[in-house]
Every structure is written in structure tokens, then in C-alpha cells.
Design a protein around this motif. Structure first.
Motif, short mmCIF file in Angstrom:
data_model
loop_
_atom_site.label_atom_id
_atom_site.label_comp_id
_atom_site.label_asym_id
_atom_site.label_seq_id
_atom_site.Cartn_x
_atom_site.Cartn_y
_atom_site.Cartn_z
N ARG A 1 -40.15 98.83 -17.85
CA ARG A 1 -39.07 99.79 -17.66
C ARG A 1 -37.96 99.26 -16.76
NH1 ARG A 1 -41.04 105.37 -15.72
NH2 ARG A 1 -38.81 105.78 -15.99
N TYR A 2 -38.22 98.14 -16.09
CA TYR A 2 -37.28 97.60 -15.12
C TYR A 2 -36.89 96.18 -15.51
CZ TYR A 2 -39.07 101.54 -12.52
OH TYR A 2 -39.45 102.79 -12.15
N LYS A 3 -35.59 95.94 -15.63
CA LYS A 3 -35.13 94.62 -16.07
C LYS A 3 -35.43 93.54 -15.05
CE LYS A 3 -30.47 95.76 -14.64
NZ LYS A 3 -29.14 96.11 -15.09
N GLU A 4 -35.52 93.87 -13.78
CA GLU A 4 -35.84 92.88 -12.76
C GLU A 4 -37.24 92.32 -12.97
OE1 GLU A 4 -34.76 95.95 -12.15
OE2 GLU A 4 -33.02 95.86 -10.83
N TYR A 5 -38.19 93.21 -13.30
CA TYR A 5 -39.55 92.77 -13.53
C TYR A 5 -39.65 91.97 -14.83
CZ TYR A 5 -40.84 96.17 -9.93
OH TYR A 5 -40.95 96.87 -8.76
N ARG A 6 -38.94 92.39 -15.86
CA ARG A 6 -38.95 91.64 -17.13
C ARG A 6 -38.38 90.25 -16.92
NH1 ARG A 6 -36.72 96.60 -19.57
NH2 ARG A 6 -34.74 95.48 -19.50
N TYR A 7 -37.30 90.15 -16.14
CA TYR A 7 -36.70 88.86 -15.83
C TYR A 7 -37.70 87.97 -15.09
CZ TYR A 7 -33.38 85.64 -13.49
OH TYR A 7 -32.73 84.55 -13.00
N CYS A 8 -38.39 88.53 -14.12
CA CYS A 8 -39.38 87.78 -13.35
C CYS A 8 -40.51 87.28 -14.24
CB CYS A 8 -39.92 88.64 -12.22
SG CYS A 8 -40.93 87.75 -11.02
N VAL A 9 -41.01 88.14 -15.11
CA VAL A 9 -42.09 87.74 -16.02
C VAL A 9 -41.61 86.67 -17.00
CG1 VAL A 9 -43.57 88.56 -17.90
CG2 VAL A 9 -43.37 89.89 -15.81
N ALA A 10 -40.41 86.83 -17.55
CA ALA A 10 -39.89 85.85 -18.51
C ALA A 10 -39.74 84.47 -17.87
CB ALA A 10 -38.56 86.33 -19.07
N VAL A 11 -39.18 84.41 -16.68
CA VAL A 11 -38.99 83.12 -16.01
C VAL A 11 -40.35 82.51 -15.64
CG1 VAL A 11 -38.09 82.02 -13.93
CG2 VAL A 11 -36.68 83.64 -15.18
N THR A 12 -41.28 83.33 -15.22
CA THR A 12 -42.60 82.84 -14.88
C THR A 12 -43.31 82.26 -16.11
OG1 THR A 12 -42.75 84.47 -13.10
CG2 THR A 12 -44.80 83.46 -13.82
N VAL A 13 -43.19 82.92 -17.24
CA VAL A 13 -43.80 82.41 -18.48
C VAL A 13 -43.16 81.08 -18.88
CG1 VAL A 13 -44.03 82.85 -20.96
CG2 VAL A 13 -44.60 84.64 -19.31
N ILE A 14 -41.84 81.00 -18.80
CA ILE A 14 -41.15 79.74 -19.13
C ILE A 14 -41.62 78.62 -18.20
CG2 ILE A 14 -38.91 78.57 -19.13
CD1 ILE A 14 -37.72 81.29 -20.04
N GLY A 15 -41.71 78.91 -16.91
CA GLY A 15 -42.20 77.92 -15.95
C GLY A 15 -43.64 77.51 -16.22
N SER B 1 -34.92 89.25 -7.14
CA SER B 1 -34.47 90.50 -7.78
C SER B 1 -35.63 91.47 -7.94
CB SER B 1 -33.81 90.21 -9.13
OG SER B 1 -34.74 89.74 -10.06
N ALA B 2 -36.82 90.97 -8.27
CA ALA B 2 -37.98 91.85 -8.38
C ALA B 2 -38.40 92.39 -7.02
CB ALA B 2 -39.13 91.10 -9.05
N ALA B 3 -38.30 91.57 -5.99
CA ALA B 3 -38.64 92.03 -4.63
C ALA B 3 -37.69 93.12 -4.17
CB ALA B 3 -38.64 90.86 -3.66
N THR B 4 -36.42 92.99 -4.55
CA THR B 4 -35.44 94.01 -4.21
C THR B 4 -35.78 95.34 -4.88
OG1 THR B 4 -33.76 92.32 -3.96
CG2 THR B 4 -32.99 94.57 -4.24
N ARG B 5 -36.24 95.28 -6.13
CA ARG B 5 -36.63 96.50 -6.86
C ARG B 5 -37.82 97.16 -6.17
NH1 ARG B 5 -34.92 100.57 -9.21
NH2 ARG B 5 -33.61 99.31 -10.56
N VAL B 6 -38.79 96.37 -5.75
CA VAL B 6 -39.96 96.94 -5.07
C VAL B 6 -39.55 97.57 -3.75
CG1 VAL B 6 -42.13 96.35 -3.91
CG2 VAL B 6 -41.67 95.45 -6.17
N ASP B 7 -38.70 96.88 -3.00
CA ASP B 7 -38.24 97.42 -1.72
C ASP B 7 -37.49 98.74 -1.92
OD1 ASP B 7 -37.83 97.22 1.17
OD2 ASP B 7 -35.71 96.95 0.61
N ASP B 8 -36.67 98.79 -2.94
CA ASP B 8 -35.94 100.02 -3.25
C ASP B 8 -36.90 101.15 -3.60
OD1 ASP B 8 -33.60 101.62 -3.79
OD2 ASP B 8 -34.00 101.28 -5.94
N TRP B 9 -37.91 100.82 -4.41
CA TRP B 9 -38.90 101.81 -4.82
C TRP B 9 -39.66 102.34 -3.60
CZ3 TRP B 9 -40.28 103.94 -9.49
CH2 TRP B 9 -41.47 104.66 -9.51
N VAL B 10 -40.11 101.44 -2.72
CA VAL B 10 -40.88 101.84 -1.55
C VAL B 10 -40.03 102.67 -0.60
CG1 VAL B 10 -42.07 100.97 0.51
CG2 VAL B 10 -42.53 99.96 -1.72
N SER B 11 -38.76 102.30 -0.41
CA SER B 11 -37.91 103.05 0.52
C SER B 11 -37.58 104.44 -0.01
CB SER B 11 -36.63 102.28 0.81
OG SER B 11 -35.84 102.17 -0.35
#
Length: 130
Positions: free
Chosen positions: A16-30, A78-88
Motif C-alpha cells: 500500500r506504500y510506495k516507499e516500501y515497494r521501492y525498498c523491496v524492489a531495490v533489495t531484490v535487484i541487489g 524513504s522507507a524509514a521515513t514512512r515508518v517514522d511518520d506512521w509511529v509519530s
């Protein structure tokens, strides 16, 4: 992170969150790139030859290590920023804890790629032409 889905009132999921999708996509490529590199270097240790050898190999290795390191730090941030926003906004829950763990692993992957980048940069500068 891809398995991070909750059944709560919000029905949160990583997709549901593009930041997490971006993180997963880059991790898979790596991960895929690292797998190919590991196979190639294992073959080199066994046979003394590379699976693919090209005069620009050292340049390619250095460039890919640099690119993936920068993409990983960008995706992790970017994913860490999303988590921080969610927690705050809503506090910690199981979803944010799982996402935080995944992001921590992504930062570790960045550290590995930055070390690999240093090694491939050394190899690039100290290669012998044959």
C-alpha cells in the motif's frame, strides 16, 4: 518486508506504500546482482576463469556496486521515513516493528554494497592489463 501484512482494522500491507515497494524492489535487484557476482566469483575460484570476461568488467563491477549502494540507501531512507511518520501519528504496532526490522536489514545490505564498492574500486585502480 514483502510478507508484512496485518489483519487489523487498517489492513496494512507493504504494497500500500510506495516507499516500501521501492525498498523491496531495490533489495531484490541487489540480491539478484549479488547472486550472479557470487556465482561468477565462485566459478573463478574453482576454474581460474570468469564466466563473463570483458575489458570493461572492472568498470562495470565498480559502477554497479556504486549504483546499488546509492539506491539501497535511498530506498532504506524513504522507507524509514514512512515508518517514522506512521509511529509519530499512530504509535507502534506489529506492522511498524516488522517494517523497522526489514529496513534495518536493508541498511545492512547498503553497508555490504559500500564495502563491495570500495573493493571493486581498488580492483579497478590496481588491475593488470592482459
Amino acid at each position: 518486508m514483502a510478507s508484512d501484512k496485518t489483519q487489523g482494522w487498517s489492513g496494512d500491507s507493504f504494497d500500500r506504500y510506495k516507499e516500501y515497494r521501492y525498498c523491496v524492489a531495490v533489495t531484490v535487484i541487489g540480491f539478484v546482482y549479488s547472486g550472479f557476482q557470487a556465482c561468477d566469483l565462485s566459478y573463478h575460484l574453482i576454474s581460474g576463469k570468469y564466466i563473463f570476461f570483458h575489458p570493461l568488467r572492472y568498470h562495470f563491477d565498480f559502477a554497479m556496486d556504486q549504483i546499488l549502494a546509492y539506491l539501497l540507501i535511498s530506498a532504506s531512507s524513504s522507507a524509514a521515513t514512512r515508518v517514522d511518520d506512521w509511529v509519530s501519528n499512530w504509535g507502534k504496532d506489529e506492522f511498524t516493528q516488522m517494517a523497522s526490522g526489514s529496513i534495518a536489514m536493508s541498511f545492512l545490505a547498503f553497508a555490504a554494497f559500500s564495502l563491495s564498492s570500495l573493493i571493486s574500486g581498488y580492483n579497478l585502480c590496481n588491475r593488470t592489463t592482459t
